[in-house]
Design a protein around this motif. Structure first.
Motif, mmCIF file in Angstrom:
data_model
loop_
_atom_site.group_PDB
_atom_site.id
_atom_site.type_symbol
_atom_site.label_atom_id
_atom_site.label_comp_id
_atom_site.label_asym_id
_atom_site.label_seq_id
_atom_site.Cartn_x
_atom_site.Cartn_y
_atom_site.Cartn_z
ATOM 1 N N CYS A 7 -0.059 -3.413 4.553
ATOM 2 C CA CYS A 7 -0.819 -2.167 4.416
ATOM 3 C C CYS A 7 0.031 -0.930 4.702
ATOM 4 C CB CYS A 7 -2.031 -2.186 5.339
ATOM 5 S SG CYS A 7 -3.305 -3.348 4.832
ATOM 6 N N LEU A 47 2.154 -0.771 1.202
ATOM 7 C CA LEU A 47 1.422 -0.860 -0.056
ATOM 8 C C LEU A 47 1.203 0.487 -0.750
ATOM 9 C CD1 LEU A 47 0.080 -2.860 -1.975
ATOM 10 C CD2 LEU A 47 -2.035 -2.584 -0.662
ATOM 11 N N PRO A 48 0.950 1.579 -0.029
ATOM 12 C CA PRO A 48 0.754 2.865 -0.715
ATOM 13 C C PRO A 48 1.959 3.323 -1.525
ATOM 14 C CG PRO A 48 -0.092 2.995 1.501
ATOM 15 C CD PRO A 48 0.638 1.683 1.398
ATOM 16 N N LEU A 90 3.359 1.538 -3.671
ATOM 17 C CA LEU A 90 3.146 0.933 -4.981
ATOM 18 C C LEU A 90 1.792 1.280 -5.580
ATOM 19 C CD1 LEU A 90 4.479 -2.620 -4.065
ATOM 20 C CD2 LEU A 90 5.718 -0.816 -5.257
ATOM 21 N N TYR A 91 0.814 1.525 -4.699
ATOM 22 C CA TYR A 91 -0.559 1.746 -5.141
ATOM 23 C C TYR A 91 -1.164 2.864 -4.288
ATOM 24 C CZ TYR A 91 -5.393 0.565 -6.341
ATOM 25 O OH TYR A 91 -6.697 0.613 -6.772
ATOM 26 N N LYS A 92 -1.159 4.084 -4.808
ATOM 27 C CA LYS A 92 -1.569 5.275 -4.053
ATOM 28 C C LYS A 92 -2.943 5.186 -3.376
ATOM 29 C CE LYS A 92 1.165 8.963 -4.192
ATOM 30 N NZ LYS A 92 1.861 9.430 -3.047
ATOM 31 N N PRO A 93 -3.969 4.614 -4.037
ATOM 32 C CA PRO A 93 -5.278 4.567 -3.368
ATOM 33 C C PRO A 93 -5.293 3.769 -2.070
ATOM 34 C CG PRO A 93 -5.547 4.238 -5.729
ATOM 35 C CD PRO A 93 -4.066 4.213 -5.451
ATOM 36 N N ALA A 94 -4.263 2.963 -1.826
ATOM 37 C CA ALA A 94 -4.194 2.185 -0.586
ATOM 38 C C ALA A 94 -3.722 3.036 0.595
ATOM 39 C CB ALA A 94 -3.275 0.985 -0.778
ATOM 40 N N GLY A 148 -2.821 10.372 0.260
ATOM 41 C CA GLY A 148 -3.760 10.420 -0.846
ATOM 42 C C GLY A 148 -4.086 11.737 -1.398
#
Length: 123
Positions: A56, A59-60, A62-66, A123
């Protein structure tokens, strides 16, 4: 500030993964006698939680909403570190070496959680 936080997150993630791998390969009493109060099932569950928290933290990237997961993960790691301190002292151990280390990690986690939630959100 954003780059500095990313460096801290990556270092904390690596630290946490190493701790989880250590937990999978060593029992609590092998690590520190005062932690032998932790049952092996909980010890292994902590390792799993630590792996999830490490994921966690990065992860952001690679995947902004995380991004919302970063403060949560950092807070979870801080709670684990503070729990280790409490268990250590409740066992009657007066050695301060490990608790100081755990408190430093918890403070780093608190800084990351606060910074990502308030100062420099992803975010």
């Amino acid at each position: 500030m954003n780059i500095f936080l990313w460096i801290l997150q990556i270092l904390l993630a690596l630290h946490t993964v190493m701790g989880a791998v250590w937990k999978f390969s060593h029992s609590a009493e092998q690590t520190m006698p005062s932690l032998k109060a932790i049952p092996s099932g909980i010890w292994w569950a902590l390792a799993g939680v630590e792996l999830l928290c490490a994921l966690c933290l990065i992860l952001p990237g690679l995947y902004k909403p995380a991004a919302v997961l970063v403060p949560v993960a950092a807070t979870c790691i801080a709670v684990i570190m503070l729990s280790f301190c409490a268990i250590h002292f409740l066992a009657g151990n007066t050695d301060l070496g490990s608790p100081i280390y755990w408190l430093v990690v918890a403070a780093l986690c608190a800084f990351i959680a606060y910074a990502r939630a308030v100062l420099q959100p992803l975010g």
